[in-house]
Design a protein around this motif. Structure first.
Motif, PDB file in Angstrom:
ATOM      1  N   VAL A   5      -9.928 -11.375 -21.499  1.00  0.00           N
ATOM      2  CA  VAL A   5      -9.812  -9.950 -21.217  1.00  0.00           C
ATOM      3  C   VAL A   5      -8.556  -9.696 -20.378  1.00  0.00           C
ATOM      4  N   ARG A   6      -7.805  -8.689 -20.734  1.00  0.00           N
ATOM      5  CA  ARG A   6      -6.658  -8.270 -19.919  1.00  0.00           C
ATOM      6  C   ARG A   6      -7.204  -7.379 -18.806  1.00  0.00           C
ATOM      7  N   VAL A   7      -7.172  -7.866 -17.568  1.00  0.00           N
ATOM      8  CA  VAL A   7      -7.826  -7.192 -16.452  1.00  0.00           C
ATOM      9  C   VAL A   7      -6.774  -6.656 -15.485  1.00  0.00           C
ATOM     10  N   GLY A   8      -6.942  -5.407 -15.097  1.00  0.00           N
ATOM     11  CA  GLY A   8      -6.086  -4.786 -14.102  1.00  0.00           C
ATOM     12  C   GLY A   8      -6.881  -4.375 -12.884  1.00  0.00           C
ATOM     13  N   LEU A   9      -6.225  -4.397 -11.729  1.00  0.00           N
ATOM     14  CA  LEU A   9      -6.857  -3.997 -10.474  1.00  0.00           C
ATOM     15  C   LEU A   9      -6.170  -2.751  -9.946  1.00  0.00           C
ATOM     16  N   LEU A  10      -6.972  -1.793  -9.532  1.00  0.00           N
ATOM     17  CA  LEU A  10      -6.444  -0.520  -9.052  1.00  0.00           C
ATOM     18  C   LEU A  10      -7.123  -0.166  -7.730  1.00  0.00           C
ATOM     19  N   PRO A  11      -6.387  -0.254  -6.610  1.00  0.00           N
ATOM     20  CA  PRO A  11      -6.990   0.087  -5.316  1.00  0.00           C
ATOM     21  C   PRO A  11      -7.419   1.555  -5.267  1.00  0.00           C
ATOM     22  N   LEU A  12      -8.492   1.797  -4.583  1.00  0.00           N
ATOM     23  CA  LEU A  12      -9.016   3.148  -4.424  1.00  0.00           C
ATOM     24  C   LEU A  12      -8.003   4.025  -3.687  1.00  0.00           C
ATOM     25  N   GLY A  13      -7.783   5.225  -4.164  1.00  0.00           N
ATOM     26  CA  GLY A  13      -6.866   6.147  -3.523  1.00  0.00           C
ATOM     27  C   GLY A  13      -5.526   6.257  -4.210  1.00  0.00           C
ATOM     28  N   VAL A  14      -5.221   5.313  -5.105  1.00  0.00           N
ATOM     29  CA  VAL A  14      -3.948   5.372  -5.825  1.00  0.00           C
ATOM     30  C   VAL A  14      -3.962   6.527  -6.828  1.00  0.00           C
ATOM     31  N   VAL A  15      -5.109   6.761  -7.448  1.00  0.00           N
ATOM     32  CA  VAL A  15      -5.253   7.883  -8.379  1.00  0.00           C
ATOM     33  C   VAL A  15      -6.253   8.871  -7.797  1.00  0.00           C
ATOM     34  N   GLY A  16      -6.245  10.068  -8.335  1.00  0.00           N
ATOM     35  CA  GLY A  16      -7.128  11.117  -7.831  1.00  0.00           C
ATOM     36  C   GLY A  16      -8.595  10.847  -8.108  1.00  0.00           C
ATOM     37  N   PRO A  17      -9.476  11.447  -7.312  1.00  0.00           N
ATOM     38  CA  PRO A  17     -10.923  11.238  -7.493  1.00  0.00           C
ATOM     39  C   PRO A  17     -11.422  11.655  -8.868  1.00  0.00           C
ATOM     40  N   HIS A  18     -10.733  12.600  -9.525  1.00  0.00           N
ATOM     41  CA  HIS A  18     -11.194  13.049 -10.840  1.00  0.00           C
ATOM     42  C   HIS A  18     -11.050  11.958 -11.898  1.00  0.00           C
ATOM     43  N   LEU A  19     -10.321  10.881 -11.559  1.00  0.00           N
ATOM     44  CA  LEU A  19     -10.166   9.763 -12.491  1.00  0.00           C
ATOM     45  C   LEU A  19     -11.149   8.634 -12.208  1.00  0.00           C
ATOM     46  N   HIS A  20     -12.011   8.811 -11.243  1.00  0.00           N
ATOM     47  CA  HIS A  20     -13.003   7.786 -10.923  1.00  0.00           C
ATOM     48  C   HIS A  20     -14.174   7.905 -11.904  1.00  0.00           C
ATOM     49  N   VAL A  21     -13.954   7.402 -13.101  1.00  0.00           N
ATOM     50  CA  VAL A  21     -14.924   7.521 -14.189  1.00  0.00           C
ATOM     51  C   VAL A  21     -15.224   6.130 -14.730  1.00  0.00           C
ATOM     52  N   ASN A  22     -16.483   5.837 -14.950  1.00  0.00           N
ATOM     53  CA  ASN A  22     -16.870   4.602 -15.617  1.00  0.00           C
ATOM     54  C   ASN A  22     -16.927   4.883 -17.115  1.00  0.00           C
ATOM     55  N   LEU A  23     -16.058   4.214 -17.864  1.00  0.00           N
ATOM     56  CA  LEU A  23     -15.934   4.551 -19.276  1.00  0.00           C
ATOM     57  C   LEU A  23     -15.595   3.333 -20.117  1.00  0.00           C
ATOM     58  N   THR A  24     -15.819   3.483 -21.414  1.00  0.00           N
ATOM     59  CA  THR A  24     -15.415   2.489 -22.401  1.00  0.00           C
ATOM     60  C   THR A  24     -14.921   3.232 -23.640  1.00  0.00           C
ATOM     61  N   LEU A  25     -13.866   2.699 -24.260  1.00  0.00           N
ATOM     62  CA  LEU A  25     -13.293   3.262 -25.485  1.00  0.00           C
ATOM     63  C   LEU A  25     -13.271   2.185 -26.555  1.00  0.00           C
ATOM     64  N   TRP A  26     -13.616   2.559 -27.798  1.00  0.00           N
ATOM     65  CA  TRP A  26     -13.637   1.605 -28.901  1.00  0.00           C
ATOM     66  C   TRP A  26     -12.739   2.099 -30.031  1.00  0.00           C
ATOM     67  N   ASP A  27     -11.735   1.319 -30.357  1.00  0.00           N
ATOM     68  CA  ASP A  27     -10.868   1.562 -31.524  1.00  0.00           C
ATOM     69  C   ASP A  27     -10.276   2.962 -31.545  1.00  0.00           C
ATOM     70  N   GLY A  28     -10.200   3.619 -30.404  1.00  0.00           N
ATOM     71  CA  GLY A  28      -9.660   4.974 -30.346  1.00  0.00           C
ATOM     72  C   GLY A  28     -10.482   6.002 -31.091  1.00  0.00           C
ATOM     73  N   ALA A  29     -11.722   5.624 -31.456  1.00  0.00           N
ATOM     74  CA  ALA A  29     -12.543   6.509 -32.289  1.00  0.00           C
ATOM     75  C   ALA A  29     -13.836   6.938 -31.613  1.00  0.00           C
ATOM     76  N   SER A  30     -14.282   6.210 -30.606  1.00  0.00           N
ATOM     77  CA  SER A  30     -15.528   6.556 -29.930  1.00  0.00           C
ATOM     78  C   SER A  30     -15.410   6.179 -28.458  1.00  0.00           C
ATOM     79  N   CYS A  31     -16.278   6.770 -27.649  1.00  0.00           N
ATOM     80  CA  CYS A  31     -16.198   6.537 -26.207  1.00  0.00           C
ATOM     81  C   CYS A  31     -17.575   6.589 -25.570  1.00  0.00           C
ATOM     82  N   TRP A  32     -17.627   6.034 -24.373  1.00  0.00           N
ATOM     83  CA  TRP A  32     -18.860   6.046 -23.571  1.00  0.00           C
ATOM     84  C   TRP A  32     -18.486   6.398 -22.152  1.00  0.00           C
ATOM     85  N   GLU A  33     -19.326   7.224 -21.538  1.00  0.00           N
ATOM     86  CA  GLU A  33     -19.102   7.640 -20.155  1.00  0.00           C
ATOM     87  C   GLU A  33     -20.421   7.583 -19.404  1.00  0.00           C
TER      88      GLU A  33
END
Length: 290
Positions: A223-251
């Motif tokens: 897995v290509r894993v990235g780390l993002l410290p809290l506060g670097v992006v806005g709170p509105h981006l704090h979403v637990n999500l998954t995307l598959w093949d650009g065709a479906s998503c889970w939130e």
């Protein structure tokens, strides 16, 4: 004997009144207004001597005839619209009348009881869920991972995920070690073996030993894993999500304690595009290590 006769008479009057109510309820409002105006016109013409009795009667009958014709056309249009709606799979055509009949019987047979109220509540719930399905969304309780697992098993090219590990959602990391999390990781491993490219970003408040171990485990698996410290992006981006093949998503919809309360799977283009933008912004700000 007299009381019995009176009782029967009252029962007949109640039935007649009920029949009248049902007739009015099933008659088009335009027809009701037309008939009322026709009768009023006929009476007015007769009382004011603006027309003879016969002419007044004919005018009223003509108005009533036109009103009934309008009502007939409206009914025909509704029946045609209903047939068009039911022009679908056999299970839909066969099941819909049964559902409607069952709900109607529950409401009429058990009127003013909890059964009738519950029938209405469930019908409204079914309507709302059907509208969500029509929009391309499946909403399930927080402990139902059917769509998350199923979409991962069906993925063929690429998969992207965003996991938030923050003080407010501290339970999110332990999710990976729960029964659901372990099954999900096994589905990830199977996808990797199929050649699916997986990218995942962890948003974290503190890079703990437990998180570091989880990240390394996923990196070693491919897995290509990235780390993002809290506060670097806005709170509105704090979403637990998954995307598959650009065709479906889970939130995941979260509680204040970081527990998943609702799973939202969607194939709606607007939902997929929205979550894709969220992931892309987080991935652009994250640190990836080869």
């Amino acid at each position: 004997m007299t009381g019995e006769v009176l009782g029967r008479g009252a029962e007949r009057r109640v039935r007649s009144a009920g029949g009248l109510v049902r007739l009015v309820a099933h008659t088009d409002p335009v027809a009701l207004v037309g008939i009322s105006l026709s009768i009023a016109l006929s009476v007015t013409l007769d009382l004011t001597n603006a027309a003879t009795g016969v002419e007044s009667l004919l005018a009223g009958l003509m108005g009533i005839t036109i009103s009934l014709l309008v009502d007939s056309l409206a009914r025909a249009e509704r029946r045609f619209h209903l047939r068009t709606l039911l022009d679908g799979p056999p299970w839909l055509v066969q099941g819909t009348p049964q559902i409607v009949a069952a709900v109607r019987e529950a409401v009429e047979r058990h009127a003013e009881t909890r059964v009738a109220a519950e029938a209405q509540r469930r019908y409204e719930q079914f309507r709302v869920e059907a509208e969500q399905l029509a929009a391309g969304r499946i909403i399930r309780p927080g402990d139902d991972d059917e769509d998350l697992m199923g979409a991962t098993r069906d993925c063929v090219r690429r998969m992207s995920g965003l996991t938030n590990v923050t003080p407010r959602a501290s339970g999110e990391l332990s999710w990976w070690y729960s029964d659901i999390g372990r099954r999900y990781w096994e589905a990830n491993l199977a996808a990797l073996r199929r050649g699916v490219r997986i990218t995942r970003v962890f948003v974290h408040a503190t890079l703990t030993d437990e998180l570091s171990e989880l990240v390394e485990t996923q990196r070693r698996a491919g897995v290509r894993v990235g780390l993002l410290p809290l506060g670097v992006v806005g709170p509105h981006l704090h979403v637990n999500l998954t995307l598959w093949d650009g065709a479906s998503c889970w939130e995941a919809r979260m509680s204040a304690h970081g527990e998943i309360t609702e799973n939202r799977f969607s194939v709606d283009r607007a939902d997929v595009d929205r979550l894709t933008r969220v992931f892309d912004q987080c991935a652009a700000a994250a640190t990836f290590r080869n």
